[in-house]
Design an enzyme around this catalytic site. Structure first.
Site, PDB file in Angstrom:
ATOM      1  N   ARG A 108       0.847  -1.208   0.000  1.00 19.60           N
ATOM      2  CA  ARG A 108       0.000   0.000   0.000  1.00 19.60           C
ATOM      3  C   ARG A 108       0.880   1.255   0.000  1.00 19.60           C
ATOM      4  NH1 ARG A 108      -3.051  -3.719  -0.594  1.00 19.60           N
ATOM      5  NH2 ARG A 108      -4.580  -4.518   0.894  1.00 19.60           N
ATOM      6  N   GLU A 160     -14.186 -14.358   9.959  1.00 21.03           N
ATOM      7  CA  GLU A 160     -14.084 -13.887   8.573  1.00 21.03           C
ATOM      8  C   GLU A 160     -13.760 -15.004   7.591  1.00 21.03           C
ATOM      9  OE1 GLU A 160     -11.209 -10.733   7.904  1.00 21.03           O
ATOM     10  OE2 GLU A 160     -11.691 -10.620   5.778  1.00 21.03           O
ATOM     11  N   LYS A 206     -17.861 -11.622   9.311  1.00 21.85           N
ATOM     12  CA  LYS A 206     -17.309 -10.731   8.285  1.00 21.85           C
ATOM     13  C   LYS A 206     -17.192 -11.515   6.979  1.00 21.85           C
ATOM     14  CE  LYS A 206     -13.268  -7.816   7.325  1.00 21.85           C
ATOM     15  NZ  LYS A 206     -12.369  -6.824   7.897  1.00 21.85           N
ATOM     16  N   SER A 257     -14.315  -5.699   1.905  1.00 19.75           N
ATOM     17  CA  SER A 257     -14.500  -5.139   0.554  1.00 19.75           C
ATOM     18  C   SER A 257     -13.804  -5.998  -0.494  1.00 19.75           C
ATOM     19  CB  SER A 257     -14.050  -3.684   0.492  1.00 19.75           C
ATOM     20  OG  SER A 257     -12.680  -3.531   0.803  1.00 19.75           O
ATOM     21  N   GLY A 258     -12.752  -6.726  -0.130  1.00 17.74           N
ATOM     22  CA  GLY A 258     -12.181  -7.757  -0.998  1.00 17.74           C
ATOM     23  C   GLY A 258     -11.564  -7.308  -2.314  1.00 17.74           C
ATOM     24  N   GLY A 259     -11.307  -6.007  -2.462  1.00 21.01           N
ATOM     25  CA  GLY A 259     -10.715  -5.536  -3.714  1.00 21.01           C
ATOM     26  C   GLY A 259     -11.714  -4.798  -4.594  1.00 21.01           C
ATOM     27  N   ARG A 299      -9.342  -1.872   2.243  1.00 17.50           N
ATOM     28  CA  ARG A 299      -9.032  -1.077   1.050  1.00 17.50           C
ATOM     29  C   ARG A 299     -10.113  -0.062   0.702  1.00 17.50           C
ATOM     30  NH1 ARG A 299      -7.586  -6.402  -2.161  1.00 17.50           N
ATOM     31  NH2 ARG A 299      -8.794  -7.197  -0.414  1.00 17.50           N
TER      32      ARG A 299
HETATM   33  P1  13P Z   1     -10.606  -5.457   2.516  1.00 18.97           P
HETATM   34  O1  13P Z   1     -11.855  -4.649   2.807  1.00 18.97           O
HETATM   35  O2  13P Z   1      -9.550  -4.660   1.837  1.00 18.97           O
HETATM   36  O3  13P Z   1     -10.938  -6.760   1.865  1.00 18.97           O
HETATM   37  O4  13P Z   1      -9.965  -5.799   3.912  1.00 18.97           O
HETATM   38  C1  13P Z   1     -10.770  -6.254   4.909  1.00 18.97           C
HETATM   39  C2  13P Z   1     -10.037  -7.218   5.739  1.00 18.97           C
HETATM   40  O5  13P Z   1      -9.920  -7.033   6.923  1.00 18.97           O
HETATM   41  C3  13P Z   1      -9.449  -8.404   5.097  1.00 18.97           C
HETATM   42  O6  13P Z   1      -9.093  -9.338   6.066  1.00 18.97           O
END
Ligand code: 13P
Length: 340
Positions: A33, A177, A219, A261-263, A293
């Site tokens: 990042r 998650e 999550k 958000s996963g990208g 992200r």
């Molecule tokens: P993202 O929203 O970027 O996917 O990150 C969330 C997260 O905590 C991933 O483990």
């Protein structure tokens, strides 16, 4: 296990119009990042970037908790106060990522299982002493030719449940998650199938381990088309499929679902959350965000590692948090982005 502490912390994390900031990037992920804006991956640069996010004026109206990486848990603001104390004073709950990353799953090519159970009980006691009141463990499920395998889903569900039980023993709320990755050429049907199967297995494992469902947060990924799929589902289709999948698999006892958000592009992640909350006003759980992200993209870019742009970075983060807060009640629209 103090059930009242667990349930009240879990509820506080999904208080109306609030969500969670995931700022728990490992050394290598934060390095990527920072490299994207030409900033070197040093301890001080990591600290000052996290300081920018955490000290954003007024953001406590939209952010209930922050997930940190181990290093950050012991770091301080530029004024010399521990981040955990500075956040707590503003009503933001400190959290900690406790898994040690996804590692190759034995005998299964291209599949991963998350590590970190060994010694976790002792580490949790230390994190709790440092002020963490909730934790995160991310399992990774990959969609591809013939995968995910049953072994991958079951091994990850078991680890998530064991982790959740250890957290609750330490009076730490576990964020569970299971992330079905959006990478690949698969369509939204396949994502729905795999997400449903994964969530089913995760809740079976949580029950088997006697985890208190009122004292966790889920999550998950959204049900979405693979990034390389030729047909990309619309916002309303993503919202409908995701809701259907969650209503079928997540018990009503769970107080909140906070998406990753996963990208996804940041505005799209907001639009999806907004559409889901617009569709259903009467879900048994709160539906909010725990984006990494999608909350940080704009802030990183606006800051660019330049001290004179510190306030611009904070403004971008504030706007994104505010937009997602509106999306928690289906009150966001594209027009709000233009005003911002
Ligand atoms: P993202 O929203 O970027 O996917 O990150 C969330 C997260 O905590 C991933 O483990």
């Amino acid at each position: 296990m103090n059930q009242d502490t667990l349930t009240s912390t879990a509820r506080e994390l999904v208080a109306p119009a609030k969500g969670i900031l995931a700022a728990d990037e490992s050394f290598s992920t934060i390095g990527k990042r920072l490299a994207s804006i030409g900033v070197e991956n040093t301890e001080e640069n990591r600290r000052s970037y996290r300081d920018l996010l955490f000290s954003t004026p007024g953001v406590e109206a939209y952010i209930s908790g922050v997930i940190m990486f181990e290093e950050t848990l012991g770091q301080r603001t530029s004024e010399g106060k521990l981040f955990t104390e500075a956040l707590t004073e503003r009503g933001i709950i400190p959290g900690i990522k406790v898994d040690l990353g996804a590692k190759p799953l034995a005998l299964h090519n291209n599949e991963l299982v998350t590590s970190g159970l060994d010694g976790l009980r002792e580490r949790l006691v230390g994190f709790r002493e440092q002020g963490a009141r909730f934790a995160k463990w991310r399992a990774v499920i990959t969609i591809g030719d013939g995968i995910p395998s049953e072994a991958c889903i079951v091994a990850n569900a078991h680890a998530l449940a064991h982790y959740a039980a250890l957290c609750q023993e330490a009076e730490i709320v576990p964020i569970v998650e299971p992330e079905v990755l959006m990478d690949g050429g698969h369509d939204i049907d396949r994502c729905e199938q795999v997400t449903s199967r994964t969530l089913g297995e995760v809740f079976t494992a949580l029950r088997r381990h006697d985890v208190l469902l009122e004292g966790i947060l889920l999550k998950p990924n959204m049900v979405i088309s693979g990034t390389e799929s030729a047909s990309q589902a619309s916002i309303s289709e993503v919202a409908e499929r995701t809701m259907r999948c969650l209503l079928r698999n997540v018990p009503a006892a769970v107080p909140g679902i906070v998406f990753l958000s996963g990208g996804q592009d940041d505005v799209l992640a907001t639009a999806h959350l907004n559409a889901m909350n617009g569709l259903h006003v009467d879900t048994p759980w709160e539906l909010s965000f725990s984006y990494g992200r999608a909350l940080q993209q704009g802030a990183l870019k606006a800051w660019g590692g330049k001290p004179e742009q510190f306030a611009a970075g904070q403004k971008a983060f504030f706007q994104r948090a505010k937009a997602n807060s509106a999306a928690c009640s289906g009150r966001w629209d594209q027009g709000l982005e233009k005003t911002a």
